[in-house]
Design a protein around this motif. Structure first.
Motif, PDB file in Angstrom:
ATOM      1  N   VAL A  90       0.834  -1.204   0.000  1.00  0.00           N
ATOM      2  CA  VAL A  90       0.000   0.000   0.000  1.00  0.00           C
ATOM      3  C   VAL A  90       0.868   1.252   0.000  1.00  0.00           C
ATOM      4  O   VAL A  90       1.852   1.342   0.740  1.00  0.00           O
ATOM      5  CB  VAL A  90      -0.938   0.001   1.227  1.00  0.00           C
ATOM      6  N   VAL A  91       0.495   2.200  -0.819  1.00  0.00           N
ATOM      7  CA  VAL A  91       1.090   3.532  -0.804  1.00  0.00           C
ATOM      8  C   VAL A  91       0.001   4.479  -0.324  1.00  0.00           C
ATOM      9  O   VAL A  91      -0.901   4.837  -1.090  1.00  0.00           O
ATOM     10  CB  VAL A  91       1.594   3.938  -2.210  1.00  0.00           C
ATOM     11  N   PRO A  92       0.033   4.846   0.951  1.00  0.00           N
ATOM     12  CA  PRO A  92      -1.088   5.603   1.522  1.00  0.00           C
ATOM     13  C   PRO A  92      -1.248   6.986   0.905  1.00  0.00           C
ATOM     14  O   PRO A  92      -0.278   7.657   0.565  1.00  0.00           O
ATOM     15  CB  PRO A  92      -0.740   5.700   3.011  1.00  0.00           C
ATOM     16  N   ASN A  93      -2.499   7.393   0.788  1.00  0.00           N
ATOM     17  CA  ASN A  93      -2.828   8.738   0.345  1.00  0.00           C
ATOM     18  C   ASN A  93      -2.605   9.710   1.506  1.00  0.00           C
ATOM     19  O   ASN A  93      -3.097   9.487   2.612  1.00  0.00           O
ATOM     20  CB  ASN A  93      -4.286   8.778  -0.122  1.00  0.00           C
ATOM     21  N   ILE A  94      -1.862  10.790   1.265  1.00  0.00           N
ATOM     22  CA  ILE A  94      -1.486  11.710   2.337  1.00  0.00           C
ATOM     23  C   ILE A  94      -2.712  12.332   2.987  1.00  0.00           C
ATOM     24  O   ILE A  94      -2.799  12.440   4.229  1.00  0.00           O
ATOM     25  CB  ILE A  94      -0.553  12.822   1.803  1.00  0.00           C
ATOM     26  N   GLN A  95      -3.673  12.708   2.196  1.00  0.00           N
ATOM     27  CA  GLN A  95      -4.871  13.337   2.744  1.00  0.00           C
ATOM     28  C   GLN A  95      -5.651  12.360   3.615  1.00  0.00           C
ATOM     29  O   GLN A  95      -6.084  12.698   4.725  1.00  0.00           O
ATOM     30  CB  GLN A  95      -5.754  13.847   1.606  1.00  0.00           C
ATOM     31  N   SER A  96      -5.812  11.124   3.138  1.00  0.00           N
ATOM     32  CA  SER A  96      -6.520  10.109   3.914  1.00  0.00           C
ATOM     33  C   SER A  96      -5.749   9.753   5.171  1.00  0.00           C
ATOM     34  O   SER A  96      -6.337   9.541   6.248  1.00  0.00           O
ATOM     35  CB  SER A  96      -6.735   8.852   3.065  1.00  0.00           C
ATOM     36  N   LEU A  97      -4.415   9.698   5.046  1.00  0.00           N
ATOM     37  CA  LEU A  97      -3.583   9.371   6.205  1.00  0.00           C
ATOM     38  C   LEU A  97      -3.682  10.462   7.272  1.00  0.00           C
ATOM     39  O   LEU A  97      -3.804  10.169   8.476  1.00  0.00           O
ATOM     40  CB  LEU A  97      -2.130   9.194   5.760  1.00  0.00           C
ATOM     41  N   ASN A  98      -3.665  11.708   6.852  1.00  0.00           N
ATOM     42  CA  ASN A  98      -3.774  12.815   7.805  1.00  0.00           C
ATOM     43  C   ASN A  98      -5.135  12.810   8.503  1.00  0.00           C
ATOM     44  O   ASN A  98      -5.235  13.028   9.724  1.00  0.00           O
ATOM     45  CB  ASN A  98      -3.561  14.137   7.059  1.00  0.00           C
ATOM     46  N   ALA A  99      -6.199  12.524   7.736  1.00  0.00           N
ATOM     47  CA  ALA A  99      -7.535  12.477   8.330  1.00  0.00           C
ATOM     48  C   ALA A  99      -7.635  11.335   9.327  1.00  0.00           C
ATOM     49  O   ALA A  99      -8.248  11.476  10.398  1.00  0.00           O
ATOM     50  CB  ALA A  99      -8.579  12.332   7.231  1.00  0.00           C
ATOM     51  N   ALA A 100      -7.043  10.174   8.991  1.00  0.00           N
ATOM     52  CA  ALA A 100      -7.094   9.024   9.897  1.00  0.00           C
ATOM     53  C   ALA A 100      -6.324   9.301  11.175  1.00  0.00           C
ATOM     54  O   ALA A 100      -6.756   8.917  12.276  1.00  0.00           O
ATOM     55  CB  ALA A 100      -6.541   7.788   9.199  1.00  0.00           C
ATOM     56  N   ASN A 101      -5.188   9.972  11.064  1.00  0.00           N
ATOM     57  CA  ASN A 101      -4.427  10.349  12.264  1.00  0.00           C
ATOM     58  C   ASN A 101      -5.247  11.277  13.159  1.00  0.00           C
ATOM     59  O   ASN A 101      -5.246  11.151  14.393  1.00  0.00           O
ATOM     60  CB  ASN A 101      -3.111  11.024  11.868  1.00  0.00           C
ATOM     61  N   GLY A 102      -5.934  12.221  12.552  1.00  0.00           N
ATOM     62  CA  GLY A 102      -6.784  13.130  13.329  1.00  0.00           C
ATOM     63  C   GLY A 102      -7.908  12.403  14.039  1.00  0.00           C
ATOM     64  O   GLY A 102      -8.241  12.713  15.201  1.00  0.00           O
ATOM     65  N   GLN A 103      -8.501  11.410  13.375  1.00  0.00           N
ATOM     66  CA  GLN A 103      -9.573  10.642  13.993  1.00  0.00           C
ATOM     67  C   GLN A 103      -9.056   9.830  15.174  1.00  0.00           C
ATOM     68  O   GLN A 103      -9.741   9.698  16.195  1.00  0.00           O
ATOM     69  CB  GLN A 103     -10.220   9.721  12.950  1.00  0.00           C
ATOM     70  N   VAL A 104      -7.852   9.303  15.057  1.00  0.00           N
ATOM     71  CA  VAL A 104      -7.268   8.546  16.184  1.00  0.00           C
ATOM     72  C   VAL A 104      -7.041   9.472  17.376  1.00  0.00           C
ATOM     73  O   VAL A 104      -7.337   9.117  18.530  1.00  0.00           O
ATOM     74  CB  VAL A 104      -5.951   7.873  15.751  1.00  0.00           C
ATOM     75  N   LYS A 105      -6.528  10.670  17.126  1.00  0.00           N
ATOM     76  CA  LYS A 105      -6.274  11.610  18.234  1.00  0.00           C
ATOM     77  C   LYS A 105      -7.582  12.036  18.900  1.00  0.00           C
ATOM     78  O   LYS A 105      -7.675  12.105  20.136  1.00  0.00           O
ATOM     79  CB  LYS A 105      -5.527  12.827  17.708  1.00  0.00           C
TER      80      LYS A 105
END
Length: 372
Positions: A90-105
């Motif tokens: 997988v090559v993660p999408n930066i926008q999706s990765l940033n949103a997922a990090n925010g949801q975890v926090k």
């Protein structure tokens, strides 16, 4: 007197020569051969060009975008449904990765807050300060926050790696066969970037799997002949790569709509091919199908080359021998033709000698070559 005799002899000789030349020139310089009508079976066939393809072919596509990490099989391999074909990194999408990090926090903050409230209410409940209902509400909030945090972390793992703990063999990064058969094509290689299948994109094909034990012929026939075809007709399929072998097939599909191919309208046909275990038929072999359109058994026939056509009426006729190199014109009524022989319904009988009008006898002098 002598002069009279001499001149008389010369004159007589001249007359003889002139008579000989006149007789020679009056004779026909061409001698025609003849042929008789004969009985034979006439079969009218149509030839459809096409190819042999598998009846069932499945395209395997990824459920996640990424880069091909490893391919485990080669073309020609036999697989069963569920067998691993390849893996995707997988090559993660930066926008999706940033949103997922925010949801975890956010989920972590909500969980920490719910945990503090639950522990405080538990102590108060144990001392009898608050009611059971208040305690249970705080416990429910705590469990919901805990589950939300777990889900957010799982989503982050999927975006990063394409899988998460507990998914096992169902990981999106594992590309598995969805059908049993032979891998006929793997159009990608290690390092290729692939796109997942979704509502807006068909996705990148990782492999094609086909059942090579069930093959069909796909071809095209001209519009002038498609009306004579009947489903269920037995046909013979000749494959270009296999000489002197014809495979029986049964016509099972005739397209209701034609396609324009270079100005000619053609209709697609399909036929189930009966395979022979002695031969391995590869997908995509070019082939021709011979389809019997009509047939006449043991009918009076002549060669089509004997026919002539009236310039005005364009109706067929033949010339029949009635004397020494004398022919009469006879109109004929024709039936079925296979392109070489043609059925004769009326006009000539089996005893008639028919002129071969386009072939000169071998006894003709070399001076007459090329004349008809």
């Amino acid at each position: 007197m002598k002069k009279v005799i001499i001149f008389g002899g010369i004159g007589l000789l001249l007359i003889v020569v002139l008579l000989w030349f006149g007789k020679k020139n009056s004779a026909s310089p061409i001698s025609y051969d003849t042929e008789k009508a004969f009985k034979t079976s006439i079969v009218k066939k149509s030839t459809a060009t096409g190819k042999v393809v598998p009846l069932e072919e499945v395209e395997i596509k990824p459920q996640i975008s990424g880069i091909i990490d490893k391919i485990y099989l080669e073309e020609g391999a036999l697989v069963k449904a569920g067998d691993l074909i390849a893996t995707v990194r997988v090559v993660p999408n930066i926008q999706s990765l940033n949103a997922a990090n925010g949801q975890v926090k956010n989920a972590q903050l909500a969980f920490d807050n719910a945990k503090v409230q639950f522990e405080r209410n538990k102590k108060l409940f144990d001392k009898g300060v608050i009611a059971r209902q208040a305690y249970e509400n705080s416990e429910l909030s705590y469990n919901n926050a805990k589950q939300s945090l777990y889900n957010a972390k799982s989503d982050l793992d999927i975006i990063k790696r394409g899988t998460t703990a507990g998914l096992g063999k169902t990981a999106n990064t594992n590309i598995r066969a969805t059908a049993t058969g032979m891998v006929v094509e793997i159009p990608v290689k290690k390092g290729y970037q692939v796109i997942q299948s979704n509502n807006f994109n068909a996705g990148t094909t990782i492999a094609r799997i086909a059942d090579m034990t069930k093959m069909i012929f796909e071809g095209n026939v001209d519009e002038s002949e498609v009306g004579k075809l009947i489903k269920g007709t037995n046909i013979d399929v000749a494959i270009g790569a296999i000489e002197e072998k014809k495979f029986p097939a049964v016509l099972n599909f005739i397209a209701p709509k034609g396609t324009d191919n270079g100005g000619a309208v053609q209709f697609k046909i399909k036929a189930d091919v009966s395979l022979d275990d002695k031969y391995f038929i590869r997908a995509g072999y070019s082939a021709n199908a011979e389809i019997v359109l009509d047939k006449r058994d043991s009918v009076l026939s002549i060669k089509e080359s004997l026919l002539q056509f009236d310039r005005k009426t364009e109706k067929p006729f033949v010339e029949v021998l009635i004397g020494e190199q004398e022919f009469e014109k006879r109109k004929v009524k024709l039936g079925l033709s296979d392109g070489v022989n043609v059925e004769v319904l009326e006009g000539v009988g089996p005893e008639d000698e028919i002129k071969i009008w386009n072939k000169v006898d071998k006894q003709k002098s070399s001076n007459d070559d090329g004349e008809l």
